[in-house]
Write an enzyme that holds these catalytic residues in place. Sequence first.
Site, PDB file in Angstrom:
ATOM      1  N   HIS A  67       0.698  -1.318  -0.099  1.00  0.00           N
ATOM      2  CA  HIS A  67      -0.031  -0.033   0.064  1.00  0.00           C
ATOM      3  C   HIS A  67       0.783   1.225  -0.196  1.00  0.00           C
ATOM      4  O   HIS A  67       2.003   1.118   0.292  1.00  0.00           O
ATOM      5  CB  HIS A  67      -0.781   0.079   1.260  1.00  0.00           C
ATOM      6  CG  HIS A  67      -0.235  -0.055   2.426  1.00  0.00           C
ATOM      7  ND1 HIS A  67       0.183  -1.640   3.033  1.00  0.00           N
ATOM      8  CD2 HIS A  67       0.117   0.613   3.414  1.00  0.00           C
ATOM      9  CE1 HIS A  67       0.765  -1.405   4.225  1.00  0.00           C
ATOM     10  NE2 HIS A  67       0.817  -0.096   4.450  1.00  0.00           N
ATOM     11  N   CYS A 176     -27.460  11.292  13.295  1.00  0.00           N
ATOM     12  CA  CYS A 176     -27.787  11.695  14.539  1.00  0.00           C
ATOM     13  C   CYS A 176     -26.684  12.076  15.402  1.00  0.00           C
ATOM     14  O   CYS A 176     -25.495  11.938  15.127  1.00  0.00           O
ATOM     15  CB  CYS A 176     -28.585  10.452  15.236  1.00  0.00           C
ATOM     16  SG  CYS A 176     -27.460   9.114  15.742  1.00  0.00           S
TER      17      CYS A 176
END
Length: 663
Positions: A67, A176
Amino acid sequence: MRITDLIKKSGIALNVSAATKNDAIETLVSLHEKCGNLKDVSAFKEGILKREETGTTAVGMEVAIPHAKSEAVKAPALTAITVPEGVDYGAADNKPCKLIFMIAATTDGDVHLEVLARLMQLLMDEDFTSKLKIAETADEFLKIIDKKESEKFPEESVIKNSSEKSDFKVLAVTACPTGIAHTYMAAEALVKAGEKMGVTIKVETNGSGGAKNVLTAEEIANCDGIIIAADKSVNTARFNGKPVYSTKVSDGINKPEELINKIVNGEAPVFHSSHKDSASDSSNSNENFGRQLYKHLMNGVSHMLPFVVAGGIFIAIAFLIDTASGVQAQGNSAFGTVTPLAAWFKTIGGYAFNFMIPILAGFIARSIADRPGMLVGFVGGFLAANGATFANPAALTGDAASAANVASAVPSGFLGALLAGFLGGYIMLLIEKLCDRLPRSLEGIKPVLIYPLAGLGIVGVMMCAVNPFMGMINTGLNSGLTWLSENNLGILLGCILGAMMSIDMGGPFNKAAYVFGTGMLTAAAATTDLATQTACYHVMASVMIGGMVPPIAIALSTTFFKNRWTSDERKNGVVNYIMGLSFITEGAIPYAASYPLKVIPACAIGAATAGSLSWLLGCTLMAPHGGVFVVATIGNPLMYILALAIGSIVGMLLLALFKKPVE
C-alpha cells in the site's frame, strides 16, 4: 468504505504467474493503471517500493497487502491478484504469498489505514482467504468478498444496494448526534421502503465512525433528489442545484415512504448553497429556524461527546483509585490526585474534559458559519470556561499575574459556551455578508486575515462583557441544584430527568436531559463545594438510569409477556437487554414507533420511577456514559441497580397493562 466499493472487476487478475516480488508489484500497479486509478504510474510505483523498503507488507497466511499514500492517486482504490504457485514476499512465516491486494490511497486522510484494517479483519478467516485463492472469475472473487463483508459488517449490508449501480433515483443522508443507533435505523428503514416501492435508493450514514457509503458526485448528478434525515449538520454544499428535502432523523425511521415520495413526486425544494466549501448549509432548505438551531446545537454536542465520555471516565477512575487507597473524599480538595496513579488519570482526564466547552462552542459556530465560525466558537468557549472579564482577561491561565486575580474570574461555563457558539456563529455570518462588498482583489485575504481578525476582536469583547452575567446565572443554577438536594426536592428533578430521557428516546427531550447532565459534571469538576458536587453527580445518575430503563423494560416484557408481541419482536427483544445495560436508549425505538401510545407512556413512567429512586437512594455517577460498564464509578451501586430493576419492572408491567395480547 466497503472493499467492494474500491475494487473493480478489471482490477482483479486471477492465476497470475509471478517469479519475484517485483513482478507481483508490477502486475498490481498495471491493474491500477488499467482501471484509471492513477495520475502518474511511475510515481505511485515508487511509493509502493519505498514502503516495501521499510519492511515487507506480507501479513502471513500466504497474504500480502502492499500500500502507499501518493499524490499520484486519483481516488482510493484496490487491485488484487491470486498467484497459485506463490511468490516469495519476505513473509515472517516464510510462506509464499498466493493472495495479494494493493491499496492506492490519496494523501488527504487515512483511507489506506481504514481499508487495511478492514481487509485484515476479513482475511483473518482462513476459509474466506482459501475461497478467494481458488476463485475462477472476477465476479466470483467479488461475490465472495461482498458476502463476507455483509456477514462481518451487518449494519452496512442493509444500507447498500449494489456497488455496480450509479443510477440511484433517490439518495439520502442519515445522521444523529451520537451516530450510534438512529443513523443506521433510519438508513435501514429508507432502503426497505425503497425496495417496497420499487425505487432505487442509496443511503450515506454519518455515524460515530465517520461517513460510510458516501454519495459520489456522479450519483448526485444523476439522482432525482436527496433526503437529509439528520439531527446534526451534514455536508450539503455538494447538493447545490438539486432537490433536497431536510427533516429529522426520526422521520427517516417512522416515515420513510413519505420522504421518498417527497422526491419522487417533485415536492422537495431545489437547494442553493450560499457557501462554496460549506460543511453545512441549511439556509435554503425547507427547515424552519427552530429546527436549524437544534441541528447547530446537536452538531456541537456530537463533537463534544467523545471528550466528555473519555475524560469523565478517566476522572472517575482517579476517584476510584484514591478511594481504594484509603483516601477520604470528605473535605479533601486534593481527592483524585493523592496517589500517583490517580493523579495521572485525573490529569489526563481533566485535559480531555476541559476541551468540552470550547469544542461545543466551536462546532456550533462552525455549523452556522462554516470554517470562519470555528475561531469565534473555540475562543469564545475557552473564554467562557476560564471566566475572562475586562477586569481580568488573563483569568485562570495559571501564570503568576492571573493567580493574584483568580477570585475575579467569572466562568460562565456551559451556558456561556452556548452563547459563544450561537452568537459568535451568527456574528461571523454577518461579517461575511459585510465583506461581500469589499473589492474582488481582497477575496484571497478574507478567510486568512479579515474574518479571523474581526471575529477574534468581536468575540473577545462579547465574552468579557457577558461572562459576569452568564456567570451569575450559572452560579444561581448550581445553588438552586444544591437547594433542591438539601430540601429533598431532588427526587422531583430526578423524576423529570428520567422521564425526559425516555419520552423521545434520543430526540430533543432526551438530548436536552443528557446535555444538562454532562453540564452538571462540568460544574462538579469546576467547584470544590462538596454539596454542589454531590448534587451534580445525582443529576447524572438520574439521567443515565432514565435512559437505560426503556430497552430493558421492553426486553423484560418480550420475555415474560410473550403473548403481547409478535415472533419477530420477541426475537429482537433479547438484544434490548444488552442495549439497555449499555445505556443505548434507541433500542426501544422500533417498538415505540410501532405502538407509540402504549410503549412511550409505559417506558416514561418506568424511567421516571427509576430516576426519582436513584436520587432518593443517594446514588451518584461520575461518568457520563457506559451503563453497567461504569458501575465502579457509581456511588451506592447496589441501590442504583435496585432502582434500575424497579423502574424496568414498572415499565414492563405497564406495557402488559396497556398492550393487549396479539392474535
